[in-house]
Write an enzyme that holds these catalytic residues in place. Structure first.
Site, PDB file in Angstrom:
ATOM      1  N   ASP A  36       3.238   2.736  -2.093  1.00  0.00           N
ATOM      2  CA  ASP A  36       3.873   2.744  -3.415  1.00  0.00           C
ATOM      3  C   ASP A  36       4.677   4.015  -3.612  1.00  0.00           C
ATOM      4  OD1 ASP A  36       2.988   0.290  -4.787  1.00  0.00           O
ATOM      5  OD2 ASP A  36       0.980   1.110  -4.467  1.00  0.00           O
ATOM      6  N   ASP A 220       0.710  -8.104  -6.592  1.00  0.00           N
ATOM      7  CA  ASP A 220       0.348  -6.686  -6.606  1.00  0.00           C
ATOM      8  C   ASP A 220      -0.112  -6.299  -8.005  1.00  0.00           C
ATOM      9  OD1 ASP A 220       0.157  -3.938  -6.245  1.00  0.00           O
ATOM     10  OD2 ASP A 220       2.323  -3.617  -6.074  1.00  0.00           O
TER      11      ASP A 220
HETATM   12  C1  DX5 Z   1       1.009  -0.355  -9.171  1.00  0.00           C
HETATM   13  C2  DX5 Z   1       1.224  -0.438  -7.690  1.00  0.00           C
HETATM   14  C3  DX5 Z   1       0.120  -1.097  -7.000  1.00  0.00           C
HETATM   15  C4  DX5 Z   1      -1.228  -0.461  -7.181  1.00  0.00           C
HETATM   16  C5  DX5 Z   1      -2.223  -1.556  -7.238  1.00  0.00           C
HETATM   17  O1  DX5 Z   1       2.169  -0.068  -9.811  1.00  0.00           O
HETATM   18  O2  DX5 Z   1       2.402  -1.152  -7.404  1.00  0.00           O
HETATM   19  O3  DX5 Z   1       0.418  -1.315  -5.626  1.00  0.00           O
HETATM   20  O4  DX5 Z   1      -1.590   0.433  -6.190  1.00  0.00           O
HETATM   21  O5  DX5 Z   1      -3.491  -1.041  -7.508  1.00  0.00           O
HETATM   22  P1  DX5 Z   1      -4.731  -1.963  -7.877  1.00  0.00           P
HETATM   23  O6  DX5 Z   1      -4.936  -2.899  -6.710  1.00  0.00           O
HETATM   24  O7  DX5 Z   1      -5.827  -0.997  -8.051  1.00  0.00           O
HETATM   25  O8  DX5 Z   1      -4.374  -2.704  -9.122  1.00  0.00           O
HETATM   26 ZN    ZN Z   2       2.736  -1.702  -5.314  1.00  0.00          ZN
END
Ligand code: DX5
Ligand code: ZN
Length: 264
Positions: A36, A220
């Protein structure tokens, strides 16, 4: 639908040990690493696609910062490069940035294999509304072509407030070079790990899957053992999970469970 691809988001890893965390996650059964890249500015709020685009044009994408290409280049050496497109070890860079075109070459050099930009940011300087997004040089299709010209895969992401319909034109483009290799449907407002899964986004996944049986569809945000079945039923096959994997006592077990829900 295509096979499951499990992509732990290293946003929830220990950044002080990032190389080792990446290698460990791969050993625990991950297919890809979801990286990310978050840069820039406070969001002013605003709920529709035109307002989201206006914010991007002003350099605002999400209210957080993670890391950039130099860090990606360093962690790349801890994970074997994929030997084929979409293969094991793919670095899936989710670009939560207001000017995606600017960073393609830099991230390709750092070892990004799949550059996934946001629809909302793809024409930041050109248009006031999606209807005006006809500028050849700043449209999503031009950006996809540009990414492909660098020899890497291209993904396109949509935020929760962006309707899925904006993608039809892009996916139906007869020019193969201008079609994305993956679509990412955000199931949280981007910016942070550990947020609550938004089931309201799943109809977008369903519609995409109905029209495109072979497309890689990534979800995601908020994915984990409690939410994977809904996402898999809707037709998602590329599963990002940050806190659910890195926060687990047994990450390998969670990765296996996510895979099983998609493949069975
Ligand atoms: C949020 C990111 C994600 C994040 C997801 O903006 O794009 O990839 O890391 O985290 P979880 O799986 O904890 O929701
Ligand atoms: Zn992401």
């Amino acid at each position: 639908p295509p096979n499951a691809i499990i992509a732990p988001s290293i946003l929830s890893a220990d950044f002080a040990q990032l190389g080792a965390e990446c290698a460990r996650t791969m050993d625990q059964g991950a297919d890809w690493l979801h990286v990310d890249i978050i840069k820039d500015g406070e969001q002013r709020g605003g709920k529709d696609i035109n307002e989201l685009m206006r914010q991007c044009r002003d350099g605002h994408f999400v209210p957080n910062i993670t890391f950039g290409a130099p860090v990606v280049a360093k962690i790349r050496s801890h994970v074997d490069k994929p030997t084929e497109n979409h293969g094991r070890g793919t670095f899936d860079c989710h670009m939560m940035i207001a000017e995606p075109k600017k960073w393609v070459k830099e991230f390709k050099k750092a070892g990004c294999d799949l550059y996934c930009f946001h629809y909302e940011a793809a024409f930041s300087s050109a248009a006031e509304s999606p209807e005006q997004n006809t500028d050849e040089k700043t449209s999503p299709k031009a950006l996809i072509r540009y990414i492909h010209d660098q020899g890497i895969l291209a993904g396109i992401a949509i935020k929760p407030d962006t309707p899925v319909d904006v993608l039809w034109e892009i996916l139906e483009n007869p020019e193969e070079k201008e079609r994305p290799d993956m679509v990412l449907v955000m199931t949280v407002h981007p910016g942070f790990g550990g947020q609550k899964f938004m089931a309201s986004e799943l109809p977008k996944v369903q519609e995409l899957r109905k029209r495109y049986p072979e497309l890689n569809i990534e979800v995601d945000g908020g994915l984990g053992p409690g939410t994977i079945d809904q996402a898999a039923d809707a037709g998602a096959n590329v599963i990002v999970a940050g806190s659910a994997v890195f926060g687990a006592k047994d990450p390998a077990e969670v990765i296996a469970l996510l895979r099983k829900s998609v493949d069975e």
